[in-house]
Design an enzyme around this catalytic site. Structure first.
Site, PDB file in Angstrom:
ATOM      1  N   HIS A  18       3.901   1.569   2.623  1.00 19.23           N
ATOM      2  CA  HIS A  18       3.741   0.357   3.428  1.00 19.23           C
ATOM      3  C   HIS A  18       4.156  -0.846   2.583  1.00 19.23           C
ATOM      4  O   HIS A  18       3.324  -1.436   1.882  1.00 19.23           O
ATOM      5  CB  HIS A  18       2.290   0.157   3.859  1.00 19.23           C
ATOM      6  CG  HIS A  18       1.735   1.186   4.781  1.00 19.23           C
ATOM      7  ND1 HIS A  18       1.801   1.086   6.139  1.00 19.23           N
ATOM      8  CD2 HIS A  18       1.068   2.337   4.512  1.00 19.23           C
ATOM      9  CE1 HIS A  18       1.192   2.132   6.694  1.00 19.23           C
ATOM     10  NE2 HIS A  18       0.742   2.907   5.720  1.00 19.23           N
ATOM     11  N   ASP A  35       0.252   5.103   0.557  1.00 17.60           N
ATOM     12  CA  ASP A  35      -0.683   6.167   0.922  1.00 17.60           C
ATOM     13  C   ASP A  35      -0.163   7.499   0.393  1.00 17.60           C
ATOM     14  O   ASP A  35       0.780   8.078   0.935  1.00 17.60           O
ATOM     15  CB  ASP A  35      -0.852   6.235   2.435  1.00 17.60           C
ATOM     16  CG  ASP A  35      -1.564   5.020   2.997  1.00 17.60           C
ATOM     17  OD1 ASP A  35      -2.469   4.520   2.322  1.00 17.60           O
ATOM     18  OD2 ASP A  35      -1.209   4.578   4.104  1.00 17.60           O
ATOM     19  N   GLU A  77      -3.415  11.080   3.073  1.00 17.73           N
ATOM     20  CA  GLU A  77      -4.382  10.840   4.150  1.00 17.73           C
ATOM     21  C   GLU A  77      -4.490  12.148   4.893  1.00 17.73           C
ATOM     22  O   GLU A  77      -3.502  12.656   5.437  1.00 17.73           O
ATOM     23  CB  GLU A  77      -3.913   9.708   5.052  1.00 17.73           C
ATOM     24  CG  GLU A  77      -3.901   8.382   4.318  1.00 17.73           C
ATOM     25  CD  GLU A  77      -3.909   7.206   5.261  1.00 17.73           C
ATOM     26  OE1 GLU A  77      -4.979   6.615   5.466  1.00 17.73           O
ATOM     27  OE2 GLU A  77      -2.830   6.895   5.793  1.00 17.73           O
ATOM     28  N   GLU A 121       0.845  -1.197   0.000  1.00 13.11           N
ATOM     29  CA  GLU A 121       0.000   0.000   0.000  1.00 13.11           C
ATOM     30  C   GLU A 121       0.881   1.249   0.000  1.00 13.11           C
ATOM     31  O   GLU A 121       1.817   1.363   0.783  1.00 13.11           O
ATOM     32  CB  GLU A 121      -0.889  -0.025   1.242  1.00 13.11           C
ATOM     33  CG  GLU A 121      -1.702   1.219   1.494  1.00 13.11           C
ATOM     34  CD  GLU A 121      -2.524   1.103   2.776  1.00 13.11           C
ATOM     35  OE1 GLU A 121      -3.128   2.107   3.162  1.00 13.11           O
ATOM     36  OE2 GLU A 121      -2.540   0.016   3.397  1.00 13.11           O
TER      37      GLU A 121
END
Length: 463
Positions: A244, A230, A233, A228
């Site tokens: 991640h 990101d 956010e 993942e």
């Protein structure tokens, strides 16, 4: 991100089925994907490409012959006696995107709005999650190593405790459509996974996640793990971008220690903590927030640009961030809490320094760091856009003090200015800020330094 997105739920009247994922394509309600255009850019310029978005299958009505397959938090044993039979029996229905889920695009089809609470005919929907598609049957696969991704955002109506998120996950292009136990596929938003290895995904690779299902937490025995990235956010008070990595490619159906649940968090295949770049947490408390006193003024729209620096054949070396607002390029904040000249981008070196400074276990390095994240970007990932609140820890990990059992003066504990407590709970937010929303527009991908603020409404000129 640091916690699963399990708080995204649709609240319906008891006479109507709650939303769940499913694997068969329904026929009672037509599925029409909202169109959303994006820009593909090179040094020569940018070109519009038609795309669309699809609602995640977890929000959809799941039925067999017009009757609920899942109700009041649990499976109907009459049609879901075992995982495969459940998948073959139950069909996901089409979505009324605007009226039921608060998902809409503008008339130019270049901006997506996600509303927080939507009052529909049968009840209230809270939050949503959609995926970007390049056809009605396939998700668009973005390969971002040695490339750049940018978009415009408007978070002015997002309070503390709510997260308008943009991220990439290593989902299957067709949502694990197989023509048998999964005939819904990407058309109906199947196949979700992320680095938190969520257990609330109700179907994984064509089988229901009904084994050991807990109706209180709406989770099953298995999790859905994948890498993942990101990108964004954020709310109006705080923001972070976070890689991640996971040690296995694609979606892994995890069980036990592989998932890294509870006290085995760092024994699983994914780096759940990630290496987050949060300007507030890294020492600059005047960088991001609402009003002219902040470097990035969240009361107004701005562009978010993320560069994945490396080479086409080599490892990912750095993830850079900058913003564009009011026609001005705004460099990312410096990580002053880590000492002088620590940098303003995600590198393996900065991540190691941050983990040491904050007293955190460096699972990012253990899981392969930027090289492993770059490998996932090279294989290709699916774009996710979502709006959610957090029933687990009230989004404290993004915009307040976390963990709560440590003094706020401890380095790394303060992640934003939000007070936490009752004001960040889903119950308070849903009743106090039902009109909260986020807008994402002008999605762009291209070679490094090729994406600029682009305004189709001004005749396709750069601004």
């Amino acid at each position: 991100m640091e916690f699963a997105r399990g708080s995204l739920t649709l609240l319906l009247l008891s006479s109507v089925a709650p939303p769940v994922a499913s694997q068969q394509a329904g026929s009672l309600t037509p599925e029409a994907h909202p169109p959303l255009w994006s820009l593909d850019c090179t040094a020569r310029g940018c070109w519009w490409e038609r795309g669309s978005v699809v609602l995640d299958a977890n929000w959809r009505w799941l039925q067999k012959d017009g009757k609920n397959c899942y109700k009041d938090g649990d499976w109907d044993p009459a049609v879901c006696s075992d995982p495969i039979q459940c998948a073959k029996n139950c069909a996901a229905e089409g979505a009324d995107y605007a009226a039921t889920y608060g998902i809409s695009v503008n008339r130019w089809q270049d901006a997506l709005t996600l509303k927080f609470v939507t009052q529909g005919e049968y009840g209230s929907n809270v939050g949503s999650r959609v995926y970007f598609m390049d056809s009605d049957e396939t998700y668009k696969i973005f390969k971002l190593k040695n490339r750049e991704f940018s978009l415009d955002v408007d978070v002015s109506k997002l309070p503390c405790g709510v997260n308008g998120a943009v991220y990439f996950v290593e989902m299957d292009k067709r949502g694990h459509w197989n023509g048998r136990s999964n005939t819904a596929g990407a058309t109906y938003g199947t196949g979700y996974c992320d680095a938190q290895c969520p257990h609330d995904v109700k179907f994984i690779k064509g089988a229901a996640n009904s084994k050991d299902w807990d109706p209180k937490t709406a989770t099953g025995r298995y999790g859905a793990c994948c890498a993942e990235m990101d990108i964004w956010e954020a709310n109006s008070q705080s923001t972070a971008y976070t890689p991640h990595p996971c040690t296995q490619p694609g979606l892994t159906k995890c069980d036990g220690v592989t998932c890294g649940d509870a006290d085995q968090r760092y024994d699983g295949i994914c780096d759940k903590d990630g290496c987050d770049y949060n300007s507030y947490r890294l020492g600059d408390r005047d960088y991001y927030g609402p009003g002219p006193g902040f470097t990035v003024d969240t009361s107004k729209p701005f562009s978010v640009v993320t560069q994945f620096d490396g080479t086409d054949s080599g490892d990912l070396a750095e993830i850079k961030r900058f913003y564009v607002q009011g026609g001005q390029v705004v460099p990312n904040s410096e990580s002053s809490i880590l000492g002088r000249n620590s940098g303003n981008s995600v590198t393996d070196s900065l991540c190691a320094k941050q983990k040491t400074k904050f007293g955190d276990l460096d699972d990012f390095t253990r899981k392969g760091g930027l090289a492993e994240m770059g490998a996932a970007l090279d294989r290709g990932m699916v774009l996710v856009l979502s709006l959610w609140d957090d029933a687990a820890v009230n989004m404290l990990w993004l915009d307040s003090a976390y963990p709560t059992d440590q003094p706020k003066t401890t380095p790394g504990v303060l992640r934003g200015p939000c007070p936490g407590g009752k004001q960040s709970t889903p119950e308070y937010l849903r009743s106090t800020y039902p009109d909260a929303q986020v807008e994402f527009s002008y999605i762009k991908v291209g070679t490094i330094n090729s994406t600029l603020p682009y305004n189709r409404r001004l005749g396709g000129s750069y601004v």
